[in-house]
Design an enzyme around this catalytic site. Structure first.
Site, PDB file in Angstrom:
ATOM      1  N   HIS A 120      -3.488   4.335  -2.347  1.00 22.44           N
ATOM      2  CA  HIS A 120      -4.494   3.519  -1.652  1.00 22.44           C
ATOM      3  C   HIS A 120      -5.116   4.309  -0.505  1.00 22.44           C
ATOM      4  CE1 HIS A 120      -1.783   0.259  -3.324  1.00 22.44           C
ATOM      5  NE2 HIS A 120      -2.958  -0.102  -3.790  1.00 22.44           N
TER       6      HIS A 120
ATOM      7  N   LEU B  46       0.821  -1.218   0.000  1.00 18.50           N
ATOM      8  CA  LEU B  46       0.000   0.000   0.000  1.00 18.50           C
ATOM      9  C   LEU B  46       0.851   1.263   0.000  1.00 18.50           C
ATOM     10  CD1 LEU B  46      -2.740  -1.128   2.564  1.00 18.50           C
ATOM     11  CD2 LEU B  46      -2.733  -1.354   0.059  1.00 18.50           C
TER      12      LEU B  46
END
Ligand code: PAF
Length: 293
Positions: free
Chosen positions: A37, A33
């Site tokens: 995100h 991530l």
């Protein structure tokens, strides 16, 4: 934050939330991530009461020889990021949970899957559409958020949702860039320092395309040609595609007017990077950056 590894677990969680009158916003991810995100999760927090994220490196969207086996999987980091960013429940299935048997049923989104990445990654969008439909059926969210960085993927998923009458509202989150313009991507981790520095040329080249349009060039192939030349000047010579297409249906427009997408895929070292700029080109020649939908 609650963590579920099974279909049963996440389904029960979502049923509980629904029975409490909570709406569910979903952010599917493959982990590794980054702030792109995070932006999707923030949008999900604005549109839903409960935010569910999934972390699943989907094997069916990788072709032979692609980076499935070395795709980064920093699960502990990802879980603490999800928690810090306000995710209420995270779904982390093993491949066998999503694909308990060899998959013989596929979702094929024709037309939109053909150009751009569809040419160089045969079967990629079939894998994406199939896993997203499976995840939608497992999680049953009211809404789902995708990043504009993967513009073609977002269009494919929106079309699948529309044509299969799925009760999921698809929302886009704008591309998040580093301060030097490099679009956030899990694959940026593969870049050496020299390659990372070369990658800054991608956004400059896209901006060059915008300036070309602002100077009055409306022939799509000429604009794309200008972006390609600029990439080469920036030292990026392994260019898979540079195209200017209509943002709605990825067709080649007669002129660069209305909403258009300048999309590029290049290889920096061995890393394949994609980026795009969605522009709203007005009749008076003014150009604004825009969301795809
Ligand atoms: O964009 C991604 O991370 C993936 O393609 C998705 C949508 C999670 C499907 O595997």
């Amino acid at each position: 934050m609650e963590r579920f590894d099974t279909v049963r677990g996440i389904r029960d969680y979502v049923s509980r939330e629904r029975s409490r009158g909570q709406s569910v916003a979903f952010v599917p991810t493959m982990g590794a991530l980054h702030d792109g995100h995070r932006a999707c999760i923030e949008v999900a927090g604005e549109i839903g009461d409960a935010v569910v994220a999934s972390i699943f490196v989907n094997p069916t969207q990788f072709g032979p020889g692609e980076d499935l086996s070395r795709y980064p999987r920093p699960l502990d980091e990802d879980l603490s990021m999800c928690e810090n960013w306000g995710v209420d429940a995270v779904f982390v299935p093993e491949a066998g949970e999503i694909y308990p048997a060899p998959q013989t049923v596929w979702v094929e989104v024709e037309n939109l899957s053909v150009p751009l990445c569809g040419r160089s990654r045969p079967g990629h969008f079939r894998g994406v559409a199939t896993v997203v439909l499976k995840l939608f059926n497992i999680v049953r969210p009211d809404s789902a958020v995708f990043g504009q960085k993967d513009a073609q993927q977002a269009l494919v998923i929106r079309e699948m949702t529309r044509q299969l009458d799925l009760p999921v509202a698809i929302t886009l989150s704008p591309t998040v860039r580093e301060s030097d313009g490099v679009a956030m991507s899990s694959r940026n981790r593969y870049l050496s320092a020299t390659e990372r520095s070369l990658a800054t040329g991608i956004y400059r080249s896209l901006q060059h395309g915008r300036e070309t349009i602002e100077r009055g060039e409306t022939e799509p192939v000429r604009v794309a040609g200008d972006v390609r030349r600029r990439l080469e000047i920036e030292g990026i010579r392994d260019i898979e595609y540079v195209e200017l297409l209509s943002a709605g249906d990825l067709s080649l427009p007669a002129r660069a007017k209305g909403k258009v997408l300048i999309a590029v895929a290049v290889r920096v070292g061995t890393t394949r990077l994609i980026d795009n700029l969605c522009l709203d080109v007005r009749e008076d020649g003014k150009v604004d950056e825009a969301l795809l939908f």
